[in-house]
Design a protein around this motif. Structure first.
Motif, PDB file in Angstrom:
ATOM      1  N   ALA A 254       0.817  -1.212   0.000  1.00 59.67           N
ATOM      2  CA  ALA A 254       0.000   0.000   0.000  1.00 59.67           C
ATOM      3  C   ALA A 254       0.852   1.264   0.000  1.00 59.67           C
ATOM      4  O   ALA A 254       1.805   1.392   0.775  1.00 59.67           O
ATOM      5  CB  ALA A 254      -0.923   0.006   1.206  1.00 59.67           C
ATOM      6  N   PRO A 255       0.499   2.239  -0.827  1.00 60.97           N
ATOM      7  CA  PRO A 255       1.187   3.523  -0.814  1.00 60.97           C
ATOM      8  C   PRO A 255       0.644   4.433   0.281  1.00 60.97           C
ATOM      9  O   PRO A 255      -0.476   4.239   0.779  1.00 60.97           O
ATOM     10  CB  PRO A 255       0.860   4.104  -2.186  1.00 60.97           C
ATOM     11  N   ILE A 256       1.421   5.421   0.661  1.00 61.33           N
ATOM     12  CA  ILE A 256       0.956   6.499   1.530  1.00 61.33           C
ATOM     13  C   ILE A 256       0.557   7.654   0.619  1.00 61.33           C
ATOM     14  O   ILE A 256       1.385   8.173  -0.138  1.00 61.33           O
ATOM     15  CB  ILE A 256       2.058   6.934   2.509  1.00 61.33           C
ATOM     16  N   LYS A 257      -0.692   8.064   0.699  1.00 59.65           N
ATOM     17  CA  LYS A 257      -1.228   9.009  -0.270  1.00 59.65           C
ATOM     18  C   LYS A 257      -1.153  10.466   0.184  1.00 59.65           C
ATOM     19  O   LYS A 257      -1.319  11.381  -0.631  1.00 59.65           O
ATOM     20  CB  LYS A 257      -2.676   8.640  -0.598  1.00 59.65           C
ATOM     21  N   GLN A 258      -0.910  10.704   1.475  1.00 56.04           N
ATOM     22  CA  GLN A 258      -0.798  12.078   1.950  1.00 56.04           C
ATOM     23  C   GLN A 258       0.496  12.721   1.455  1.00 56.04           C
ATOM     24  O   GLN A 258       1.439  12.030   1.039  1.00 56.04           O
ATOM     25  CB  GLN A 258      -0.817  12.127   3.480  1.00 56.04           C
ATOM     26  N   PRO A 259       0.593  14.054   1.503  1.00 56.40           N
ATOM     27  CA  PRO A 259       1.871  14.706   1.224  1.00 56.40           C
ATOM     28  C   PRO A 259       2.967  14.143   2.123  1.00 56.40           C
ATOM     29  O   PRO A 259       2.746  13.901   3.314  1.00 56.40           O
ATOM     30  CB  PRO A 259       1.595  16.176   1.529  1.00 56.40           C
ATOM     31  N   SER A 260       4.154  13.940   1.553  1.00 54.70           N
ATOM     32  CA  SER A 260       5.235  13.317   2.304  1.00 54.70           C
ATOM     33  C   SER A 260       6.566  13.968   1.960  1.00 54.70           C
ATOM     34  O   SER A 260       6.726  14.599   0.913  1.00 54.70           O
ATOM     35  CB  SER A 260       5.301  11.813   2.016  1.00 54.70           C
ATOM     36  N   LEU A 261       7.517  13.780   2.865  1.00 51.51           N
ATOM     37  CA  LEU A 261       8.886  14.284   2.718  1.00 51.51           C
ATOM     38  C   LEU A 261       9.837  13.195   3.170  1.00 51.51           C
ATOM     39  O   LEU A 261       9.590  12.529   4.177  1.00 51.51           O
ATOM     40  CB  LEU A 261       9.083  15.528   3.590  1.00 51.51           C
ATOM     41  N   PHE A 262      10.935  13.015   2.431  1.00 49.34           N
ATOM     42  CA  PHE A 262      11.997  12.108   2.873  1.00 49.34           C
ATOM     43  C   PHE A 262      13.310  12.858   2.928  1.00 49.34           C
ATOM     44  O   PHE A 262      13.669  13.586   1.999  1.00 49.34           O
ATOM     45  CB  PHE A 262      12.154  10.917   1.930  1.00 49.34           C
ATOM     46  N   VAL A 263      14.046  12.680   4.039  1.00 46.69           N
ATOM     47  CA  VAL A 263      15.385  13.237   4.188  1.00 46.69           C
ATOM     48  C   VAL A 263      16.273  12.142   4.750  1.00 46.69           C
ATOM     49  O   VAL A 263      15.981  11.582   5.817  1.00 46.69           O
ATOM     50  CB  VAL A 263      15.414  14.464   5.120  1.00 46.69           C
ATOM     51  N   GLY A 264      17.344  11.809   4.047  1.00 46.26           N
ATOM     52  CA  GLY A 264      18.269  10.769   4.479  1.00 46.26           C
ATOM     53  C   GLY A 264      19.705  11.248   4.468  1.00 46.26           C
ATOM     54  O   GLY A 264      20.019  12.350   3.994  1.00 46.26           O
ATOM     55  N   PRO A 286       3.227   8.598  -3.628  1.00 43.41           N
ATOM     56  CA  PRO A 286       2.847   9.321  -4.844  1.00 43.41           C
ATOM     57  C   PRO A 286       2.702  10.822  -4.653  1.00 43.41           C
ATOM     58  O   PRO A 286       2.744  11.570  -5.639  1.00 43.41           O
ATOM     59  CB  PRO A 286       1.511   8.681  -5.235  1.00 43.41           C
ATOM     60  N   ASN A 287       2.564  11.304  -3.421  1.00 39.33           N
ATOM     61  CA  ASN A 287       2.486  12.742  -3.162  1.00 39.33           C
ATOM     62  C   ASN A 287       3.729  13.251  -2.437  1.00 39.33           C
ATOM     63  O   ASN A 287       3.661  14.175  -1.626  1.00 39.33           O
ATOM     64  CB  ASN A 287       1.220  13.059  -2.363  1.00 39.33           C
ATOM     65  N   LEU A 288       4.865  12.645  -2.757  1.00 37.07           N
ATOM     66  CA  LEU A 288       6.146  13.082  -2.205  1.00 37.07           C
ATOM     67  C   LEU A 288       6.474  14.492  -2.696  1.00 37.07           C
ATOM     68  O   LEU A 288       6.477  14.756  -3.900  1.00 37.07           O
ATOM     69  CB  LEU A 288       7.250  12.106  -2.643  1.00 37.07           C
ATOM     70  N   THR A 289       6.740  15.385  -1.756  1.00 37.94           N
ATOM     71  CA  THR A 289       7.058  16.764  -2.119  1.00 37.94           C
ATOM     72  C   THR A 289       8.560  17.005  -2.229  1.00 37.94           C
ATOM     73  O   THR A 289       8.983  18.011  -2.803  1.00 37.94           O
ATOM     74  CB  THR A 289       6.479  17.743  -1.096  1.00 37.94           C
ATOM     75  N   GLY A 290       9.368  16.104  -1.665  1.00 32.90           N
ATOM     76  CA  GLY A 290      10.809  16.264  -1.752  1.00 32.90           C
ATOM     77  C   GLY A 290      11.524  15.058  -1.193  1.00 32.90           C
ATOM     78  O   GLY A 290      11.072  14.455  -0.212  1.00 32.90           O
ATOM     79  N   SER A 291      12.632  14.677  -1.826  1.00 37.12           N
ATOM     80  CA  SER A 291      13.485  13.593  -1.350  1.00 37.12           C
ATOM     81  C   SER A 291      14.910  14.113  -1.356  1.00 37.12           C
ATOM     82  O   SER A 291      15.430  14.489  -2.406  1.00 37.12           O
ATOM     83  CB  SER A 291      13.349  12.358  -2.247  1.00 37.12           C
ATOM     84  N   HIS A 292      15.543  14.162  -0.189  1.00 33.60           N
ATOM     85  CA  HIS A 292      16.825  14.824  -0.037  1.00 33.60           C
ATOM     86  C   HIS A 292      17.821  13.902   0.648  1.00 33.60           C
ATOM     87  O   HIS A 292      17.484  13.244   1.642  1.00 33.60           O
ATOM     88  CB  HIS A 292      16.675  16.095   0.800  1.00 33.60           C
ATOM     89  N   LEU A 293      19.050  13.868   0.168  1.00 33.46           N
ATOM     90  CA  LEU A 293      20.137  13.144   0.816  1.00 33.46           C
ATOM     91  C   LEU A 293      21.185  14.156   1.243  1.00 33.46           C
ATOM     92  O   LEU A 293      21.790  14.835   0.405  1.00 33.46           O
ATOM     93  CB  LEU A 293      20.744  12.103  -0.134  1.00 33.46           C
ATOM     94  N   ARG A 310      15.258  23.572   8.053  1.00 42.10           N
ATOM     95  CA  ARG A 310      14.830  24.301   6.853  1.00 42.10           C
ATOM     96  C   ARG A 310      13.913  23.442   5.998  1.00 42.10           C
ATOM     97  O   ARG A 310      12.852  23.901   5.539  1.00 42.10           O
ATOM     98  CB  ARG A 310      16.056  24.737   6.049  1.00 42.10           C
ATOM     99  N   LEU A 311      14.286  22.174   5.785  1.00 44.48           N
ATOM    100  CA  LEU A 311      13.478  21.291   4.944  1.00 44.48           C
ATOM    101  C   LEU A 311      12.121  20.998   5.596  1.00 44.48           C
ATOM    102  O   LEU A 311      11.093  20.951   4.906  1.00 44.48           O
ATOM    103  CB  LEU A 311      14.229  19.990   4.681  1.00 44.48           C
ATOM    104  N   LEU A 312      12.114  20.814   6.907  1.00 51.99           N
ATOM    105  CA  LEU A 312      10.848  20.571   7.591  1.00 51.99           C
ATOM    106  C   LEU A 312       9.942  21.797   7.506  1.00 51.99           C
ATOM    107  O   LEU A 312       8.732  21.674   7.248  1.00 51.99           O
ATOM    108  CB  LEU A 312      11.088  20.206   9.051  1.00 51.99           C
ATOM    109  N   GLN A 313      10.516  22.967   7.723  1.00 48.91           N
ATOM    110  CA  GLN A 313       9.683  24.165   7.680  1.00 48.91           C
ATOM    111  C   GLN A 313       9.120  24.397   6.277  1.00 48.91           C
ATOM    112  O   GLN A 313       7.943  24.746   6.127  1.00 48.91           O
ATOM    113  CB  GLN A 313      10.475  25.383   8.140  1.00 48.91           C
ATOM    114  N   GLU A 314       9.942  24.195   5.257  1.00 53.99           N
ATOM    115  CA  GLU A 314       9.445  24.345   3.888  1.00 53.99           C
ATOM    116  C   GLU A 314       8.312  23.369   3.607  1.00 53.99           C
ATOM    117  O   GLU A 314       7.298  23.726   2.989  1.00 53.99           O
ATOM    118  CB  GLU A 314      10.588  24.132   2.889  1.00 53.99           C
ATOM    119  N   PHE A 315       8.484  22.141   4.051  1.00 51.38           N
ATOM    120  CA  PHE A 315       7.455  21.112   3.861  1.00 51.38           C
ATOM    121  C   PHE A 315       6.165  21.529   4.558  1.00 51.38           C
ATOM    122  O   PHE A 315       5.070  21.492   3.954  1.00 51.38           O
ATOM    123  CB  PHE A 315       7.984  19.795   4.426  1.00 51.38           C
TER     124      PHE A 315
END
Length: 319
Positions: A254-264, A286-293, A310-315
């Motif tokens: 199952a996908p997560i459909k809400q807006p999402s952010l990943f930072v690794g 599918p509603n990923l707004t940003g993926s950052h390494l 910064r990334l959390l606040q922007e999200f």
């Protein structure tokens, strides 16, 4: 703004949380072996930005309840705790942000309770949908001829007997092993995440100075928490992975459909092991707004607090 502490009756027991600021609720979920304190550098930044930042002690940690039954630490119970916290705080919804095990808990909270968690931030450990091979079998294969650390943690009392005689020393080594500036790295001859037969994790930890993000005072705080509580509650999360696999079978893939952010972290073993999961984000998030390494290790919000803030606040501002 000062940090306020409270104990809520939520789920099957008490949940301790630290709170700072007012505005839309942001629930912060820590990983292993940490506490609410892991968000000490995010809470004031989020509060200043106009959010109600609430960092909890996950079940089994700190001043939250520590049920004796290992099965009480399954994912369904932890998700229920998070939903109950939101309700107890007088809110109908929240954004949930998690790191390490907290990232997995946050992701599954969004998956199982989308009416409560309107968006999710995932730090360090990528989202992997339920399903796939049985976890105990998959982790056994990851160890090869040795024993992968997740397998090592399975037997009650075994890891505790290594850690609890010198909690502060063990935590120092574990934090160092996964920090970008002190880690042994996944290609080291004796990586920290596998053990020889009859061996310990600690004997493979790198030695030397503390990681740059960790002060003696920080280490004292973490050590005092686990010296008081022991490690069993924290380790019981690992002891429920097969139960979770069974419980969550209806959500396989199952996908997560809400807006999402990943930072690794670029130097984090989690992002290396789970690079396929990151590649799958167009389907699983599918509603990923940003993926950052970021150029750091595993303890990302402590190693790179300004970038993470910064990334959390922007999200959050763009929700």
């Amino acid at each position: 703004m000062t940090v306020e502490h409270r104990i809520l009756e939520a789920g099957a027991g008490r949940v301790h949380l630290a709170e700072q600021g007012s505005g839309p609720l942001v629930l912060l979920v820590h990983g292993f072996p940490e506490s609410w304190y892991s968000w000490r550098r995010q809470m004031p930044a989020l509060a200043q930005a106009g959010y109600r930042a609430v960092a909890l002690d996950v079940r089994g940690y700190g001043r939250s309840s520590k049920p004796r039954d290992p099965a009480a630490y399954r994912m369904l119970d932890l998700v229920a705790d998070n939903v109950a916290v939101v309700r107890a705080l007088g809110e109908s919804s929240a954004v949930i942000i998690g790191h390490d095990w907290g990232a997995t808990i946050a992701a599954h909270s969004a998956l199982l309770a989308p009416e409560t968690f309107r968006a999710v931030g995932i730090l360090s450990v990528p989202y992997v949908p339920p399903g796939g091979p049985r976890p105990s079998e998959a982790f056994a294969r990851m160890g090869g001829e040795e024993e992968f650390y997740v397998s090592y943690f399975q037997k009650p009392g075994r890891a505790e007997s290594e850690i609890e005689p010198d909690v502060r020393g063990w935590l120092t080594g574990f934090y160092r092993a996964l920090s970008g500036d002190t880690m042994a790295g996944p290609d080291a001859p004796d990586p920290h995440f596998a053990t020889r037969e009859g061996g310990t994790l600690r004997e493979r930890f790198p030695t030397g100075a503390l990681p740059s993000w960790l002060t003696e005072e920080d280490l004292d705080f973490y050590a005092a928490e686990f010296e008081r509580t022991g490690l069993t509650g924290a380790l019981n999360r690992y002891r429920n992975m097969d139960r979770d696999w069974e419980d969550l079978a209806p959500y396989a893939g199952a996908p997560i459909k809400q807006p999402s952010l990943f930072v690794g972290g670029k130097r984090d073993a989690s992002t290396m092991w789970l690079s396929d999961a990151i590649d799958a984000y167009p389907h699983t998030l599918p509603n990923l707004t940003g993926s950052h390494l970021l150029d750091c290790g595993h303890w990302i919000q402590q190693e790179r607090p300004d970038d993470v803030n910064r990334l959390l606040q922007e999200f959050l501002d763009n929700l």
